[in-house]
Design a protein around this motif. Structure first.
Motif, short mmCIF file in Angstrom:
data_model
loop_
_atom_site.label_atom_id
_atom_site.label_comp_id
_atom_site.label_asym_id
_atom_site.label_seq_id
_atom_site.Cartn_x
_atom_site.Cartn_y
_atom_site.Cartn_z
N ILE A 1 0.87 -1.17 0.00
CA ILE A 1 0.00 0.00 0.00
C ILE A 1 0.91 1.22 0.00
O ILE A 1 1.89 1.27 0.74
CB ILE A 1 -0.92 0.00 1.24
CG1 ILE A 1 -1.85 -1.22 1.19
CG2 ILE A 1 -1.72 1.30 1.33
CD1 ILE A 1 -2.62 -1.46 2.47
N PHE A 2 0.62 2.18 -0.87
CA PHE A 2 1.41 3.40 -0.95
C PHE A 2 0.71 4.52 -0.19
O PHE A 2 -0.41 4.88 -0.53
CB PHE A 2 1.57 3.87 -2.41
CG PHE A 2 2.39 2.99 -3.30
CD1 PHE A 2 3.03 1.85 -2.84
CD2 PHE A 2 2.52 3.32 -4.64
CE1 PHE A 2 3.79 1.05 -3.69
CE2 PHE A 2 3.27 2.54 -5.51
CZ PHE A 2 3.91 1.41 -5.03
N THR B 1 -3.92 7.16 -0.06
CA THR B 1 -3.40 5.86 0.32
C THR B 1 -3.92 4.87 -0.73
O THR B 1 -5.11 4.63 -0.81
CB THR B 1 -3.89 5.46 1.73
OG1 THR B 1 -3.54 6.51 2.63
CG2 THR B 1 -3.25 4.18 2.19
N ALA B 2 -3.00 4.38 -1.56
CA ALA B 2 -3.39 3.57 -2.71
C ALA B 2 -2.96 2.12 -2.53
O ALA B 2 -1.86 1.84 -2.05
CB ALA B 2 -2.74 4.14 -3.98
N GLU C 1 -0.50 -2.11 5.90
CA GLU C 1 -1.47 -2.04 6.99
C GLU C 1 -2.34 -0.80 6.99
O GLU C 1 -3.09 -0.58 7.93
CB GLU C 1 -0.72 -2.14 8.33
CG GLU C 1 -0.01 -3.47 8.49
CD GLU C 1 0.65 -3.62 9.85
OE1 GLU C 1 0.50 -2.72 10.69
OE2 GLU C 1 1.31 -4.65 10.04
N SER C 2 -2.27 0.06 6.00
CA SER C 2 -3.08 1.28 5.97
C SER C 2 -4.45 1.01 5.35
O SER C 2 -4.62 0.07 4.57
CB SER C 2 -2.38 2.37 5.16
OG SER C 2 -1.24 2.81 5.83
N GLU C 3 -5.40 1.88 5.67
CA GLU C 3 -6.70 1.82 5.03
C GLU C 3 -6.59 2.48 3.66
O GLU C 3 -6.07 3.59 3.53
CB GLU C 3 -7.75 2.55 5.88
CG GLU C 3 -9.14 2.38 5.34
CD GLU C 3 -10.18 2.94 6.29
OE1 GLU C 3 -11.19 3.47 5.78
OE2 GLU C 3 -9.98 2.87 7.52
N ILE C 4 -7.07 1.81 2.64
CA ILE C 4 -6.93 2.28 1.26
C ILE C 4 -8.02 3.28 0.92
O ILE C 4 -9.19 3.07 1.23
CB ILE C 4 -6.99 1.08 0.28
CG1 ILE C 4 -5.82 0.14 0.55
CG2 ILE C 4 -7.00 1.54 -1.17
CD1 ILE C 4 -5.91 -1.19 -0.17
#
Length: 117
Positions: A5-6, A17-18, A79-82
């Motif tokens: 995730i970017f 957040t992609a 681990e981020s929300e997209i």
């Protein structure tokens, strides 16, 4: 391995957040500078986009102009929300478009090389 995730930051601010949520895909962040003499124009930009390779859906998270002095940071995580992407219209028929491009190239080469075949 989980898909990356970017997290994209511009001048310290999180802009998107992609991430691709399917097994196969493409995720890209591109900075582009262009100056064209014939058109007498110039641009500097950042694009965050991707491809869901399962259903050939083009995805678009972020696109904006940049200026000299801007700072871009990318954090790669899993681990981020997209952020929900926009779906680029007109790409659902990508297989047909690829075939059409190949046929166009074939006919051009056939004409160009007709005296050598």
């Amino acid at each position: 391995m989980k898909n990356p995730i970017f997290e994209i930051y511009v001048n310290g601010e999180l802009v998107t957040t992609a991430g691709i949520t399917v097994e196969f895909g493409v995720l890209s962040m591109i900075t582009t500078w262009v100056r064209r003499q014939k058109l007498n124009d110039e641009s500097l930009s950042l694009t965050v986009s991707g491809l869901n390779s399962i259903d050939n859906t083009m995805l678009d998270w972020y696109g904006a102009g940049l200026t000299i002095g801007d700072e871009i940071r990318i954090k790669i995580t899993d681990e981020s929300e997209i952020t929900i992407p926009k779906i680029k219209e007109g790409w659902s028929n990508i297989d047909e478009r690829i075939l059409a491009d190949k046929l166009k190239q074939f006919h051009r080469l056939k004409e160009e090389l007709k005296d050598h075949i």
